[in-house]
Design an enzyme around this catalytic site. Structure first.
Site, PDB file in Angstrom:
ATOM      1  N   CYS A   1      31.367 -54.482  48.650  1.00  0.00           N
ATOM      2  CA  CYS A   1      31.108 -53.245  47.903  1.00  0.00           C
ATOM      3  C   CYS A   1      29.684 -52.733  48.151  1.00  0.00           C
ATOM      4  O   CYS A   1      29.473 -51.544  48.412  1.00  0.00           O
ATOM      5  CB  CYS A   1      31.332 -53.485  46.416  1.00  0.00           C
ATOM      6  SG  CYS A   1      30.572 -54.995  45.789  1.00  0.00           S
TER       7      CYS A   1
ATOM      8  N   HIS B   1      26.830 -51.219  40.510  1.00  0.00           N
ATOM      9  CA  HIS B   1      25.544 -51.566  41.124  1.00  0.00           C
ATOM     10  C   HIS B   1      24.714 -50.284  41.251  1.00  0.00           C
ATOM     11  O   HIS B   1      25.267 -49.189  41.375  1.00  0.00           O
ATOM     12  CB  HIS B   1      25.705 -52.073  42.560  1.00  0.00           C
ATOM     13  CG  HIS B   1      26.658 -53.201  42.753  1.00  0.00           C
ATOM     14  ND1 HIS B   1      26.480 -54.447  42.215  1.00  0.00           N
ATOM     15  CD2 HIS B   1      27.784 -53.298  43.500  1.00  0.00           C
ATOM     16  CE1 HIS B   1      27.452 -55.259  42.610  1.00  0.00           C
ATOM     17  NE2 HIS B   1      28.266 -54.576  43.388  1.00  0.00           N
TER      18      HIS B   1
HETATM   19  P1  NAD Z   1      39.466 -61.898  42.089  1.00  0.00           P
HETATM   20  O1  NAD Z   1      39.058 -63.259  41.675  1.00  0.00           O
HETATM   21  O2  NAD Z   1      39.417 -60.789  41.112  1.00  0.00           O
HETATM   22  O3  NAD Z   1      40.958 -61.951  42.647  1.00  0.00           O
HETATM   23  C1  NAD Z   1      41.396 -62.924  43.555  1.00  0.00           C
HETATM   24  C2  NAD Z   1      42.892 -63.127  43.395  1.00  0.00           C
HETATM   25  O4  NAD Z   1      43.332 -64.069  44.372  1.00  0.00           O
HETATM   26  C3  NAD Z   1      43.281 -63.680  42.038  1.00  0.00           C
HETATM   27  O5  NAD Z   1      44.442 -62.994  41.604  1.00  0.00           O
HETATM   28  C4  NAD Z   1      43.621 -65.155  42.331  1.00  0.00           C
HETATM   29  O6  NAD Z   1      44.592 -65.621  41.440  1.00  0.00           O
HETATM   30  C5  NAD Z   1      44.172 -65.071  43.741  1.00  0.00           C
HETATM   31  N1  NAD Z   1      44.114 -66.290  44.580  1.00  0.00           N
HETATM   32  C6  NAD Z   1      44.831 -66.430  45.699  1.00  0.00           C
HETATM   33  N2  NAD Z   1      44.578 -67.617  46.299  1.00  0.00           N
HETATM   34  C7  NAD Z   1      43.682 -68.239  45.557  1.00  0.00           C
HETATM   35  C8  NAD Z   1      43.054 -69.496  45.686  1.00  0.00           C
HETATM   36  N3  NAD Z   1      43.333 -70.315  46.704  1.00  0.00           N
HETATM   37  N4  NAD Z   1      42.160 -69.823  44.749  1.00  0.00           N
HETATM   38  C9  NAD Z   1      41.903 -69.011  43.718  1.00  0.00           C
HETATM   39  N5  NAD Z   1      42.489 -67.790  43.551  1.00  0.00           N
HETATM   40  C10 NAD Z   1      43.373 -67.402  44.468  1.00  0.00           C
HETATM   41  O7  NAD Z   1      38.617 -61.552  43.387  1.00  0.00           O
HETATM   42  P2  NAD Z   1      38.133 -60.117  43.854  1.00  0.00           P
HETATM   43  O8  NAD Z   1      36.942 -59.726  43.070  1.00  0.00           O
HETATM   44  O9  NAD Z   1      39.286 -59.187  43.935  1.00  0.00           O
HETATM   45  O10 NAD Z   1      37.589 -60.466  45.314  1.00  0.00           O
HETATM   46  C11 NAD Z   1      38.458 -60.596  46.404  1.00  0.00           C
HETATM   47  C12 NAD Z   1      37.665 -60.379  47.662  1.00  0.00           C
HETATM   48  O11 NAD Z   1      37.141 -59.053  47.654  1.00  0.00           O
HETATM   49  C13 NAD Z   1      36.475 -61.314  47.846  1.00  0.00           C
HETATM   50  O12 NAD Z   1      36.289 -61.531  49.217  1.00  0.00           O
HETATM   51  C14 NAD Z   1      35.318 -60.483  47.300  1.00  0.00           C
HETATM   52  O13 NAD Z   1      34.057 -60.855  47.810  1.00  0.00           O
HETATM   53  C15 NAD Z   1      35.719 -59.101  47.781  1.00  0.00           C
HETATM   54  N6  NAD Z   1      35.155 -57.993  47.015  1.00  0.00           N
HETATM   55  C16 NAD Z   1      35.058 -58.049  45.657  1.00  0.00           C
HETATM   56  C17 NAD Z   1      34.503 -56.986  44.969  1.00  0.00           C
HETATM   57  C18 NAD Z   1      34.312 -57.002  43.479  1.00  0.00           C
HETATM   58  O14 NAD Z   1      33.440 -56.319  42.977  1.00  0.00           O
HETATM   59  N7  NAD Z   1      35.079 -57.723  42.724  1.00  0.00           N
HETATM   60  C19 NAD Z   1      34.065 -55.848  45.668  1.00  0.00           C
HETATM   61  C20 NAD Z   1      34.240 -55.793  47.045  1.00  0.00           C
HETATM   62  C21 NAD Z   1      34.770 -56.883  47.711  1.00  0.00           C
END
Ligand code: NAD
Length: 339
Positions: free
Chosen positions: A139, A217
Site C-alpha cells: 500500500c 497512512h
Molecule cells: P489478512 O491477515 O487480513 O488476511 C489474510 C487472509 O489469509 C486471512 O483470511 C487468513 O485467514 C488467510 N490465510 C490463508 N493462509 C493462511 C496461513 N497459512 N496462515 C494464516 N492465514 C492464512 O492480511 P492482509 O492484510 O489482507 O494482507 C495480505 C497481503 O496483502 C500481505 O502480503 C500484505 O502485506 C498485503 N497488503 C496488506 C495491506 C493492508 O493494509 N492490510 C495493504 C497492502 C498489501
C-alpha cells in the site's frame, strides 16, 4: 471471461474478490478459507468456498457453510490465482501454483525476489504482459509510485520521503502500538528500495514511523528536480492520473478521519478510498524542491492494481483500456471535487 481464484480472504483478498466480480471480463471461481469462522459464513453468501485442508470439511458444514472443494480444486478451476494470504505465506504457496501450471499474483508482504516482477499500473503495466507471476507492491509503495511516477515524466528526480504509518487495520484487535510512536530503526525503511523494484534507477530514501491510528497512512514527500519546473506543471501532470485526488483544508478536509468520512458518505464499498489523496495548498515548490503530503487508504489502494495485473498477465486489455475499465467499475475519479 477469465476465471480467477482468490486465496486468502482478509483485508485485501475480500476487496479484490468484490472488485473482480465487478469486471465484465473476469469471474471469481471461489475463495479459500482455512477456518469456518463468521467471515467464512459471510463470504459463503457471495462466493463459493474452498478449504485449505480437506479434513476441516465437516467443521465448515456443521457451521452451515457449503464447501465446494479444496484449494487444489479451486486452483484447477481457475486460470489465475490472486494470493492475498498473510506476509510470507505466498512464497509457500507459489510451488503449488507452479505444479498446477497456474499464473498467480502475490501481494506486497512478499519479497520482490519471489516473482522478480513488481507491479504498478501506471509505471509498468506492460512488463506484466503475459507474465506468470507478479507481485503487486504494498500500500505504501503503491502510494509513493502513484505520485512519483508522474513526476519522473517532468525530469530526473531525487526523492526523500517520510512515512507516518497506521498501526494496523481497523478490524485488527491484536496489533499496536495503541499509545506510542514507533520509529522504523532500519534506514532507509524498506519502502524506498521497494519503489525501486518498479522504478528501477530512482534516487529515493525513506524513513517511517508507526502511529496509533487504523485509518490511513500519511507521507510527507520532498522531491528535488534536476531542472526548472513550475508548480502548475506538476499539478497539471498529476491531474492526468485519475488515481490521485486533490483535497483542501479550505473545504474542511484536514485529516484522515475526514477523508474516510468522504468515502463513507459517498457510499463507497467498505468506505474504500482507492485514490491517493494530495492536499492541494500544501503542494509547495521552493526553487527546484517540491514538498507535498499524501494520504493513503492502506486497505484499498492496491485493489485496482490487482485488477490491472490480471488483465496484463492474461493479455486482456492494453494499459489505458484496463485502467479505464477498472476505474469505471470502482468509481475511481468521481471524487475529483475542487480540481
Ligand atoms: P489478512 O491477515 O487480513 O488476511 C489474510 C487472509 O489469509 C486471512 O483470511 C487468513 O485467514 C488467510 N490465510 C490463508 N493462509 C493462511 C496461513 N497459512 N496462515 C494464516 N492465514 C492464512 O492480511 P492482509 O492484510 O489482507 O494482507 C495480505 C497481503 O496483502 C500481505 O502480503 C500484505 O502485506 C498485503 N497488503 C496488506 C495491506 C493492508 O493494509 N492490510 C495493504 C497492502 C498489501
Amino acid at each position: 471471461m477469465v476465471n480467477v481464484g482468490i486465496n486468502g480472504y482478509g483485508t485485501i483478498g475480500k476487496r479484490v474478490a468484490d472488485a473482480v466480480s465487478l469486471q465484465p471480463d473476469m469471474k471469481v471461481m471461489g475463495i479459500v478459507k482455512a477456518h469456518p469462522d463468521y467471515m467464512a459464513f459471510v463470504a459463503s453468501k457471495k462466493f463459493k468456498i474452498f478449504i485449505s485442508d480437506s479434513k476441516s470439511k465437516k467443521l465448515f458444514e456443521d457451521a452451515g457453510i457449503k464447501v465446494e472443494g479444496t484449494m487444489e480444486n479451486l486452483v484447477d478451476d481457475s486460470e489465475i490465482i490472486v494470493d492475498a494470504t498473510p506476509d510470507d505465506v505466498g512464497k509457500l504457496n507459489k510451488p503449488f501454483y507452479e505444479t498446477h501450471k497456474k499464473k498467480a499474483i502475490f501481494q506486497g508482504g512478499e519479497d520482490h525476489d519471489l516473482t522478480n516482477l513488481s507491479f504498478n499500473s501506471y509505471a509498468n503495466f506492460k512488463d506484466a504482459w503475459g507474465a506468470s507471476y507478479v507481485r503487486v507492491v504494498s500500500c505504501n509503495t503503491t502510494g509513493l509510485i502513484r505520485t512519483i511516477f508522474p513526476l519522473t515524466e517532468l525530469g530526473k528526480v531525487r526523492v526523500r520521503a517520510n512515512l507516518v504509518r497506521r498501526a494496523t487495520d481497523p478490524n485488527d484487535h491484536k496489533k499496536g502500538p495503541i499509545n506510542s510512536i514507533e520509529p522504523d530503526l532500519k534506514i532507509p525503511s524498506h519502502h524506498g528500495p521497494d519503489v525501486r523494484s518498479v522504478i528501477k534507477d530512482l534516487d529515493i530514501q525513506t524513513m517511517a514511523v508507526k502511529v496509533p491510528s487504523t485509518l490511513m497512512h500519511v507521507h510527507f514527500v520532498n522531491v528535488t528536480f534536476d531542472k526548472e519546473v513550475s508548480r502548475d506543471d506538476i499539478i497539471e501532470n498529476w491531474r492526468r492520473y485519475r488515481r490521485l485526488m486533490f483535497v483542501s483544508g479550505k473545504d474542511e478536509v484536514k485529516s484522515t478521519s475526514q477523508l474516510m468520512e468522504i468515502a463513507r458518505e459517498t457510499g463507497r464499498m467498505r468506505s474504500d478510498l482507492y485514490e491517493i489523496v494530495l492536499w492541494k495548498e500544501a503542494i509547495s515548490l521552493k526553487g527546484s524542491e517540491l514538498f507535498y503530503y499524501q494520504g493513503i487508504h492502506q486497505e484499498s489502494d492496491v485493489v485496482p492494481e490487482n485488477i490491472d495485473a490480471i488483465r496484463s498477465m492474461m493479455q486482456l486489455k492494453e494499459k489505458e483500456d484496463s485502467i479505464n475499465e477498472t476505474d469505471k467499475s470502482l468509481r475511481i475519479g468521481e471524487l475529483a471535487y475542487g480540481r
